[in-house]
Motif scaffolding. Structure first.
Motif, mmCIF file in Angstrom:
data_model
loop_
_atom_site.group_PDB
_atom_site.id
_atom_site.type_symbol
_atom_site.label_atom_id
_atom_site.label_comp_id
_atom_site.label_asym_id
_atom_site.label_seq_id
_atom_site.Cartn_x
_atom_site.Cartn_y
_atom_site.Cartn_z
ATOM 1 N N GLN A 189 0.667 4.028 10.598
ATOM 2 C CA GLN A 189 0.239 3.815 9.215
ATOM 3 C C GLN A 189 -1.258 4.098 9.109
ATOM 4 O O GLN A 189 -2.042 3.643 9.936
ATOM 5 C CB GLN A 189 0.464 2.373 8.787
ATOM 6 C CG GLN A 189 1.898 1.900 8.818
ATOM 7 C CD GLN A 189 2.000 0.481 8.279
ATOM 8 O OE1 GLN A 189 2.091 0.259 7.067
ATOM 9 N NE2 GLN A 189 1.980 -0.486 9.176
ATOM 10 N N SER A 192 1.786 6.344 -1.119
ATOM 11 C CA SER A 192 2.134 7.234 -0.004
ATOM 12 C C SER A 192 2.397 8.667 -0.428
ATOM 13 O O SER A 192 2.349 9.572 0.402
ATOM 14 C CB SER A 192 3.372 6.699 0.716
ATOM 15 O OG SER A 192 4.524 6.865 -0.089
ATOM 16 N N VAL A 214 -6.013 0.920 -3.270
ATOM 17 C CA VAL A 214 -5.416 1.805 -2.260
ATOM 18 C C VAL A 214 -5.489 3.232 -2.792
ATOM 19 O O VAL A 214 -4.903 3.551 -3.828
ATOM 20 C CB VAL A 214 -3.958 1.421 -1.963
ATOM 21 C CG1 VAL A 214 -3.384 2.332 -0.886
ATOM 22 C CG2 VAL A 214 -3.867 -0.043 -1.535
ATOM 23 N N SER A 273 -4.300 4.059 6.029
ATOM 24 C CA SER A 273 -4.601 3.737 4.631
ATOM 25 C C SER A 273 -6.078 3.998 4.354
ATOM 26 O O SER A 273 -6.933 3.775 5.229
ATOM 27 C CB SER A 273 -4.300 2.260 4.325
ATOM 28 O OG SER A 273 -2.988 1.907 4.690
ATOM 29 N N TYR A 291 -2.063 6.464 1.365
ATOM 30 C CA TYR A 291 -1.309 5.835 2.450
ATOM 31 C C TYR A 291 -0.457 6.913 3.095
ATOM 32 O O TYR A 291 0.280 7.629 2.415
ATOM 33 C CB TYR A 291 -0.424 4.724 1.881
ATOM 34 C CG TYR A 291 0.502 4.062 2.875
ATOM 35 C CD1 TYR A 291 0.088 2.967 3.620
ATOM 36 C CD2 TYR A 291 1.804 4.528 3.051
ATOM 37 C CE1 TYR A 291 0.949 2.349 4.523
ATOM 38 C CE2 TYR A 291 2.672 3.919 3.957
ATOM 39 C CZ TYR A 291 2.240 2.836 4.680
ATOM 40 O OH TYR A 291 3.099 2.231 5.572
ATOM 41 N N ALA A 339 0.824 -1.215 0.000
ATOM 42 C CA ALA A 339 0.000 0.000 0.000
ATOM 43 C C ALA A 339 0.850 1.254 0.000
ATOM 44 O O ALA A 339 0.384 2.329 -0.386
ATOM 45 C CB ALA A 339 -0.918 0.002 1.225
#
Length: 365
Positions: free
Chosen positions: A355, A309, A338, A357, A341, A305
């Motif tokens: 983290q 980012s 996704v 998501s 992130y 994932a």
């Protein structure tokens, strides 16, 4: 009158002979470049397969890009050896670039999230709130307003009543959420839990917390989201080395023991994924850098994932306030999209960033 013959091209001027100093520099750089290529090849062959390679595995992941780049730059000073140094540097870069932790997908724009996208948080809390103000700790969690929380390193006090008090406060702070907890792993979810599986082993009911801590390193919860059921794996893989005792006689024995335990923990997740037909998310503190081949068990089956980012070099682990590289990961099966992130700072309450998501079921990765 005979035509004038074409003028001969000037003879090429040979390079001046390299000085003894430059030759020594070239020989040293050639040796270093060859040694680095040999190290990268050995790392490819031995990482995750031989327990004695655990120490070399701790090489900082950016080195797999930065060392070849430095060798390419220094090749200019290598005299007659410069071409060979450059070729070795390029070979090392091609062999190791994907181990560096850099994120080439940063150039890609993830698709926008739908209104019903799932928000998932995973965080190694570093022994819960034992060294933090509890109010700040819970405020940090509730502020994320996530649908699912995967929390690692829950460590209750020795008094069993303290664990009950912790779980009671969780339920007060997260009304309407369901809670699944085994050992150090706590999963909170807005969605109904329809199944719970402990991996790699499930100690019998009534086992103490410490037994659960060592035996349960992934907690799979099957959640009912709308008309579909999905599996979420809350994971904390054992550290590679016991660095608290490098000079003790037990160090090498424990290094072998930790390697074997990690293999069992990763193999259990991989085997469960292979027999699990449900959409899956695996997230947590894997204690595994981008350079370590243990991740192959997940990357062979799932997608990172972190590609969404927006960072060219995602970093989740910090020491002394300095962020280094990723030890925390979120992986998804092909059923998930996704959308975003993040790695969020946690106001000094852990050496791991949080983290977060945003996901949706759809299959477009």
């Amino acid at each position: 009158m005979a035509p004038h013959p074409a003028a001969a091209p000037p003879a090429a001027t040979p390079d001046p002979p390299a000085s003894p100093t430059r030759r020594r520099i070239g020989a040293a750089l050639l040796f270093l470049a060859g040694a680095w290529v040999a190290f990268v090849v050995a790392h490819r062959l031995l990482s995750g397969r031989w327990w004695r390679w655990l120490l070399p595995e701790l090489v900082p992941p950016p080195a797999f890009v930065l060392v070849p780049a430095l060798l390419l730059l220094l090749a200019l000073a290598a005299g007659p050896a410069r071409r060979r140094v450059a070729l070795l540097a390029v070979a090392a870069l091609l062999l190791g670039a994907d181990l560096s932790g850099f994120n080439p997908a940063v150039l890609r724009t993830p698709p926008p999230a739908p209104a019903d996208a799932l928000r998932l948080v995973s965080w190694n809390t570093t022994v819960w709130n034992h060294d933090d103000d509890p109010d700040r700790f819970y405020a940090l969690l509730t502020a994320r307003r996530a649908d699912v929380y995967l929390l690692q390193e829950y460590k209750p006090a020795d008094d069993p009543a303290a664990r009950d008090a912790d779980l009671a406060r969780l339920r007060r702070e997260f009304p309407g959420y369901q809670v699944a907890a085994r050992g150090e792993l706590v999963t909170l979810t807005r969605f109904p839990i329809v199944g719970v599986t402990a991996l790699p082993a499930d100690p019998p009911p009534g086992s103490d917390w410490r037994t659960d801590y060592w035996e349960v390193k992934s907690l799979r919860t099957d959640l009912r989201i709308g008309t579909r059921t999905v599996s979420v794996y809350n994971t904390h893989i054992l550290v590679p080395l016991d660095l608290s005792s490098p000079l003790r006689a037990t160090f090498h024995r424990r290094r072998h023991e930790f390697f074997q335990r990690r293999q069992v923990q990763y193999d259990a997740i991989a085997a469960d994924l292979d027999r699990n037909p449900l959409p899956a998310v695996v997230a947590g503190d894997l204690n595994t850098s981008p350079a370590m081949a243990d991740l192959d068990r997940l990357t062979d089956r799932l997608t990172d994932a972190g590609r969404a980012s927006g960072s060219a070099y995602p970093r989740s682990w910090a020491i002394g306030g300095q962020r280094w590289w990723r030890l925390d990961w979120t992986f998804v099966s092909a059923d998930w999209t996704v959308h975003r992130y993040w790695l969020r700072d946690v106001d000094g309450m852990s050496d791991h960033r949080m983290q977060e998501s945003t996901l949706s079921l759809g299959g477009d990765r």
